[in-house]
Design a protein around this motif. Structure first.
Motif, mmCIF file in Angstrom:
data_model
loop_
_atom_site.group_PDB
_atom_site.id
_atom_site.type_symbol
_atom_site.label_atom_id
_atom_site.label_comp_id
_atom_site.label_asym_id
_atom_site.label_seq_id
_atom_site.Cartn_x
_atom_site.Cartn_y
_atom_site.Cartn_z
ATOM 1 N N ALA A 170 -28.806 -24.157 -33.135
ATOM 2 C CA ALA A 170 -27.673 -24.817 -32.489
ATOM 3 C C ALA A 170 -28.237 -25.782 -31.468
ATOM 4 O O ALA A 170 -29.323 -25.580 -30.940
ATOM 5 C CB ALA A 170 -26.770 -23.793 -31.811
ATOM 6 N N THR A 171 -27.499 -26.832 -31.201
ATOM 7 C CA THR A 171 -27.931 -27.811 -30.212
ATOM 8 C C THR A 171 -26.850 -27.936 -29.156
ATOM 9 O O THR A 171 -25.677 -28.079 -29.481
ATOM 10 C CB THR A 171 -28.180 -29.184 -30.868
ATOM 11 N N PHE A 172 -27.247 -27.854 -27.910
ATOM 12 C CA PHE A 172 -26.329 -28.021 -26.796
ATOM 13 C C PHE A 172 -26.676 -29.329 -26.105
ATOM 14 O O PHE A 172 -27.842 -29.628 -25.898
ATOM 15 C CB PHE A 172 -26.464 -26.860 -25.801
ATOM 16 N N ALA A 173 -25.659 -30.091 -25.749
ATOM 17 C CA ALA A 173 -25.894 -31.358 -25.059
ATOM 18 C C ALA A 173 -24.932 -31.461 -23.893
ATOM 19 O O ALA A 173 -23.826 -30.937 -23.924
ATOM 20 C CB ALA A 173 -25.698 -32.526 -26.011
ATOM 21 N N SER A 174 -25.353 -32.125 -22.863
ATOM 22 C CA SER A 174 -24.484 -32.340 -21.707
ATOM 23 C C SER A 174 -24.024 -33.787 -21.701
ATOM 24 O O SER A 174 -24.671 -34.665 -22.254
ATOM 25 C CB SER A 174 -25.223 -32.003 -20.412
ATOM 26 N N SER A 175 -22.890 -34.026 -21.074
ATOM 27 C CA SER A 175 -22.372 -35.388 -20.977
ATOM 28 C C SER A 175 -21.672 -35.551 -19.646
ATOM 29 O O SER A 175 -21.395 -34.580 -18.941
ATOM 30 C CB SER A 175 -21.406 -35.675 -22.126
ATOM 31 N N GLY A 176 -21.373 -36.756 -19.300
ATOM 32 C CA GLY A 176 -20.672 -37.048 -18.058
ATOM 33 C C GLY A 176 -20.265 -38.499 -18.028
ATOM 34 O O GLY A 176 -20.715 -39.306 -18.842
ATOM 35 N N LYS A 177 -19.405 -38.847 -17.070
ATOM 36 C CA LYS A 177 -18.959 -40.233 -16.970
ATOM 37 C C LYS A 177 -20.090 -41.145 -16.524
ATOM 38 O O LYS A 177 -20.137 -42.306 -16.903
ATOM 39 C CB LYS A 177 -17.786 -40.333 -15.999
ATOM 40 N N THR A 178 -21.002 -40.615 -15.732
ATOM 41 C CA THR A 178 -22.161 -41.378 -15.294
ATOM 42 C C THR A 178 -23.406 -40.591 -15.642
ATOM 43 O O THR A 178 -23.341 -39.409 -16.010
ATOM 44 C CB THR A 178 -22.132 -41.627 -13.769
ATOM 45 N N GLY A 229 -33.585 -40.265 -21.051
ATOM 46 C CA GLY A 229 -34.123 -39.113 -20.353
ATOM 47 C C GLY A 229 -33.989 -37.853 -21.173
ATOM 48 O O GLY A 229 -33.436 -37.846 -22.243
ATOM 49 N N HIS A 230 -34.482 -36.790 -20.612
ATOM 50 C CA HIS A 230 -34.461 -35.495 -21.298
ATOM 51 C C HIS A 230 -33.191 -34.763 -20.906
ATOM 52 O O HIS A 230 -33.152 -34.096 -19.889
ATOM 53 C CB HIS A 230 -35.696 -34.682 -20.911
ATOM 54 N N LEU A 231 -32.149 -34.898 -21.727
ATOM 55 C CA LEU A 231 -30.872 -34.280 -21.373
ATOM 56 C C LEU A 231 -30.381 -33.301 -22.415
ATOM 57 O O LEU A 231 -29.274 -32.816 -22.291
ATOM 58 C CB LEU A 231 -29.813 -35.369 -21.175
ATOM 59 N N ARG A 232 -31.147 -33.021 -23.430
ATOM 60 C CA ARG A 232 -30.690 -32.094 -24.457
ATOM 61 C C ARG A 232 -31.516 -30.828 -24.427
ATOM 62 O O ARG A 232 -32.695 -30.855 -24.136
ATOM 63 C CB ARG A 232 -30.773 -32.729 -25.843
ATOM 64 N N HIS A 233 -30.878 -29.744 -24.742
ATOM 65 C CA HIS A 233 -31.546 -28.452 -24.795
ATOM 66 C C HIS A 233 -31.418 -27.961 -26.222
ATOM 67 O O HIS A 233 -30.332 -27.649 -26.686
ATOM 68 C CB HIS A 233 -30.857 -27.488 -23.821
ATOM 69 N N ALA A 234 -32.498 -27.927 -26.952
ATOM 70 C CA ALA A 234 -32.452 -27.518 -28.370
ATOM 71 C C ALA A 234 -32.700 -26.029 -28.448
ATOM 72 O O ALA A 234 -33.563 -25.497 -27.784
ATOM 73 C CB ALA A 234 -33.519 -28.265 -29.153
ATOM 74 N N VAL A 235 -31.899 -25.368 -29.294
ATOM 75 C CA VAL A 235 -32.028 -23.927 -29.456
ATOM 76 C C VAL A 235 -32.712 -23.646 -30.765
ATOM 77 O O VAL A 235 -32.476 -24.233 -31.744
ATOM 78 C CB VAL A 235 -30.639 -23.259 -29.447
#
Length: 122
Positions: free
Chosen positions: A70-78, A116-122
């Motif tokens: 599974a892959t988890f990713a974060s997001s945001g307006k900025t 940048g490094h913003l993903r966390h791979a499982v």
């Protein structure tokens, strides 16, 4: 070519008419006898070779009961919001890993869109 076929006097060619009628009756009879069946399993559409079917069965057997990844990713307006959300996500995943609900995970994966490094791979 099409004009020649359209201008052909079909009504004058009796054997051709009989052949067309017999063919039509056979097709309608075959339809009424067997009908049309729809296979609701869309996996059965198309051709699958024996190798692909065997490999798929082996993969299902090895990964039965759990997700293999599974892959988890974060997001945001900025970008700052995304980095903050990623920190929260990473903390939660580390907590799940410590209590045993989350298996081993890879470290960070590079996200070229985020620079940048913003993903966390499982």
């Amino acid at each position: 070519m099409i004009d020649r076929i359209n201008n052909y006097p079909f009504d004058c060619n009796r054997p051709l008419l009989i052949t067309i009628y017999v063919f039509t009756v056979v097709c309608i009879g075959a339809y009424l006898l067997h009908g049309i069946h729809f296979d609701a399993n869309l996996d059965n559409l198309g051709y699958k070779s024996a190798e692909v079917s065997g490999s798929s069965a082996l993969l299902r057997e090895k990964t039965a009961g759990y997700n293999s990844s599974a892959t988890f990713a974060s997001s945001g307006k900025t970008m700052e919001d995304a980095i903050t959300n990623f920190g929260v996500l990473r903390t939660k995943l580390d907590l799940l890993k410590r209590i045993g609900l989350h298996a081993d995970s890879a470290e960070l994966a590079y996200c070229p869109r985020c620079h940048g490094h913003l993903r966390h791979a499982v």
